[in-house]
Design a protein around this motif. Structure first.
Motif, short mmCIF file in Angstrom:
data_model
loop_
_atom_site.label_atom_id
_atom_site.label_comp_id
_atom_site.label_asym_id
_atom_site.label_seq_id
_atom_site.Cartn_x
_atom_site.Cartn_y
_atom_site.Cartn_z
N GLU A 75 15.12 11.86 -0.40
CA GLU A 75 14.46 11.41 -1.49
C GLU A 75 13.59 10.28 -1.27
N ASN A 76 12.27 10.29 -1.84
CA ASN A 76 11.62 9.34 -1.70
C ASN A 76 11.93 7.90 -2.65
N LEU A 77 12.65 7.02 -1.85
CA LEU A 77 13.53 5.92 -2.49
C LEU A 77 12.21 4.96 -3.08
N ALA A 78 10.98 4.91 -2.39
CA ALA A 78 10.10 3.63 -2.58
C ALA A 78 9.56 3.85 -3.94
N ARG A 79 9.67 5.14 -4.52
CA ARG A 79 9.08 5.18 -5.91
C ARG A 79 9.82 4.64 -6.99
N LYS A 80 11.09 4.55 -6.59
CA LYS A 80 12.14 3.88 -7.69
C LYS A 80 11.85 2.30 -7.90
N PHE A 81 11.19 1.75 -6.83
CA PHE A 81 11.13 0.27 -6.78
C PHE A 81 9.94 -0.26 -7.86
N ARG A 82 10.25 -1.34 -8.54
CA ARG A 82 9.29 -2.10 -9.30
C ARG A 82 9.53 -3.35 -9.48
N ARG A 83 8.41 -4.15 -9.20
CA ARG A 83 8.51 -5.63 -9.21
C ARG A 83 8.62 -6.15 -10.97
N ASP A 84 9.44 -7.15 -10.95
CA ASP A 84 9.75 -7.77 -12.12
C ASP A 84 8.61 -8.65 -12.60
N GLY A 85 8.22 -8.93 -13.77
CA GLY A 85 7.26 -9.76 -14.30
C GLY A 85 7.66 -11.14 -13.99
N GLY A 86 6.72 -11.79 -13.64
CA GLY A 86 6.89 -13.34 -13.50
C GLY A 86 7.45 -13.64 -12.20
N VAL A 87 7.60 -12.85 -11.51
CA VAL A 87 8.10 -13.13 -10.16
C VAL A 87 6.76 -13.61 -9.26
N GLU A 88 6.97 -14.79 -8.40
CA GLU A 88 6.00 -15.19 -7.58
C GLU A 88 5.77 -14.55 -6.30
N VAL A 89 6.92 -14.25 -5.63
CA VAL A 89 7.02 -13.48 -4.36
C VAL A 89 8.16 -12.37 -4.60
N ALA A 90 7.53 -11.09 -4.26
CA ALA A 90 8.59 -9.98 -4.26
C ALA A 90 8.56 -9.33 -3.02
N ILE A 91 9.76 -9.16 -2.34
CA ILE A 91 10.04 -8.68 -1.04
C ILE A 91 10.84 -7.52 -1.13
N GLY A 92 10.53 -6.28 -0.59
CA GLY A 92 11.41 -4.99 -0.65
C GLY A 92 11.71 -4.93 0.88
N VAL A 93 13.17 -4.26 0.64
CA VAL A 93 13.85 -3.87 2.16
C VAL A 93 14.18 -2.58 2.11
N LEU A 94 13.83 -1.81 2.98
CA LEU A 94 14.21 -0.25 3.01
C LEU A 94 14.14 0.68 4.20
N HIS A 95 15.05 1.28 4.45
CA HIS A 95 15.24 2.29 5.65
C HIS A 95 14.43 3.31 5.29
N THR A 96 13.30 3.88 5.96
CA THR A 96 12.46 4.76 5.63
C THR A 96 11.40 5.36 6.51
N ASN A 97 11.19 6.45 6.47
CA ASN A 97 10.05 7.10 7.61
C ASN A 97 8.65 7.05 6.76
N VAL A 98 7.58 6.14 7.08
CA VAL A 98 6.52 6.12 6.41
C VAL A 98 5.54 7.11 7.16
N SER A 99 5.12 7.93 6.33
CA SER A 99 3.82 8.66 6.59
C SER A 99 4.39 9.64 7.73
N GLY A 100 5.68 10.08 7.60
CA GLY A 100 6.22 11.25 8.77
C GLY A 100 5.93 10.85 10.12
N SER A 101 6.40 9.37 10.53
CA SER A 101 6.22 9.01 11.76
C SER A 101 7.19 10.05 12.91
N THR A 102 6.33 10.43 13.82
CA THR A 102 6.72 11.48 14.80
C THR A 102 7.96 10.75 15.45
N GLY A 103 8.78 11.66 15.98
CA GLY A 103 9.89 11.17 16.87
C GLY A 103 11.28 10.70 15.86
#
Length: 425
Positions: free
Chosen positions: A147-175
């Motif tokens: 499943e594409n977990l990234a699409r479930k993330f949303r930043r809360d309003g009023g946050v100065e800095v938002a940092i995401g942490v995720l284990h994922t393959n971006v753009s189908g990295s080969t290998g």
């Protein structure tokens, strides 16, 4: 908001075996066994020395879903040291260490914030690690997450800095297996300022803003994981000015070394050139305790009766005596063979015919063109039945250039080598 600093690592793979370990010396074998632990300890030490506000881990802390007691203890001790220094750890589990495999004793470590399977904020009751900063993440609930977990993330309003942490393959990295696949645009759409990722073993900054990056595996374990390995120090300043600094932590580095042999050289020159090239590898990284080198030998050395195993053994001995020992993982001979052209010219068959004709027509452009076409046709016929035909085919790309230069000996040797490659196997 005051400056905020975090240290991000991923794919530590505590307990991971090294490729080629069985051939190493006892000293290097011991170093290999503890390399992953040393890399993790250096991550912890770097976080403490730089007084970061948090450590984020992008999954695959362990190499196995059933990690050894040694791996669990090493991880526990690192988290405890960080906790004692007031540095929280935020972990998004990956495919090698999915959430169900974490023992309760690890899940409940003081200072460790383990993200659940759905995107969430972890930290104090407001989800902040420091004023105005929130860290979001999601972990794998099973080893194979499609499943594409990234699409479930949303930043809360009023946050100065938002940092995401995720284990994922971006753009189908080969290998890499296509776990939790997403795109840079998916990550950008979440509104995060920084994405700290895991899964891909090579360090890469995919986008500057939002900062989207992989730290890569903290310790390489095979030849295709070459070069410096480590983690990133991320600094967020007022106005969301974001910078990232790579910190090498791996005690063992894998490298590929190309050594070009001059004409008429022999074993002594190979040993000297290879030793010099490997010495250059170890001069720029104070974190190194050993290098595993794959050496490719190119050029046109003189044919000799020297036993290859003697050269390899002597070279291996000398490399291990360098200030930082270099383990000879592989020595590949890619040199061009020396041919007796006069002998080949006297032979019957296509190659002999070509060599005789070439001597007499090298300055005739029309004749050269006809000869080239004949060589190409014969090589293509042979390539069709050769398991290494691609080698000969690749060599054909430069043949016209060599022919046009009108160098009889070089042309004859090149064609002879192409024919030998096409017949090999």
């Amino acid at each position: 908001m005051a400056d905020f600093r975090l240290l991000h690592a991923a794919d530590v793979h505590l307990g991971r075996p090294f490729s080629g370990l069985e051939r190493s010396s006892p000293h290097l074998a011991d170093l290999f066994r503890r390399a992953g632990r040393v890399a993790w300890e250096r991550i912890v030490e770097a976080a403490i020395a730089r007084r970061v506000d948090a450590v984020t881990l992008g999954g695959d802390v362990f190499d196995s879903s059933n990690p050894s007691v040694r791996a669990r203890v090493v991880f526990r001790e690192g988290v405890q040291r960080l906790y004692e220094e007031g540095i929280p750890v935020f972990l998004a589990a990956g495919n090698h260490d999915p959430l169900p495999t974490f023992s309760d004793s690890l899940k409940n470590l003081p200072g460790l914030h383990l993200f659940g399977p759905e995107p969430e904020r972890r930290g104090d009751t407001s989800g902040e690690v420091t004023q105005g900063v929130k860290i979001y993440g999601a972990g794998f609930e099973k080893a194979d997450v499609g499943e594409n977990l990234a699409r479930k993330f949303r930043r809360d309003g009023g946050v100065e800095v938002a940092i995401g942490v995720l284990h994922t393959n971006v753009s189908g990295s080969t290998g890499h297996r296509n776990y939790a696949p997403c795109t840079p645009d998916d990550l950008t759409a979440t509104g995060m300022d920084v994405w700290c990722l895991g899964h891909v073993h090579s360090a890469a900054i995919l986008r500057d803003y939002p900062l989207i990056f992989y730290p890569g595996a903290s310790q390489g374990a095979r030849m295709d994981e070459s070069g410096p390995r480590g983690c990133y120090l991320v600094t967020v300043r007022r106005g969301n000015e974001i910078s990232a600094e790579f910190l090498p932590v791996a005690p063992v580095r894998w490298e590929t070394v190309d050594v070009e042999m001059p004409p008429d050289s022999r074993g002594e020159e190979l040993i000297s050139l290879a030793e010099s090239a490997c010495a250059d590898l170890i001069s720029d990284d104070e974190s190194l305790e050993a290098v595993v080198a794959a050496i490719n030998v190119t050029g046109r050395p003189r044919a000799s009766s020297e036993r290859e195993e003697d050269v390899v053994l002597l070279l291996a001995e000398r490399l291990e005596r360098l200030p930082v020992p270099v383990f000879l993982g592989r020595l590949r001979d890619l040199t061009c063979r020396a041919f007796n052209l006069e002998s080949l010219e006297s032979e019957e068959g296509f190659l002999g015919d070509f060599l005789r004709l070439w001597r007499s027509t090298a300055q005739d452009k029309d004749a050269v063109r006809d000869l080239t076409a004949g060589v190409r046709a014969e090589l293509l016929r042979r390539i069709g039945r050769s398991p290494v035909g691609g080698t000969a085919l690749a060599g054909m790309l430069s043949l016209e250039t060599i022919l046009s230069e009108g160098l009889p000996d070089e042309t004859a040797e090149t064609v002879a080598e192409l024919f030998f490659d096409s017949d090999r196997g």
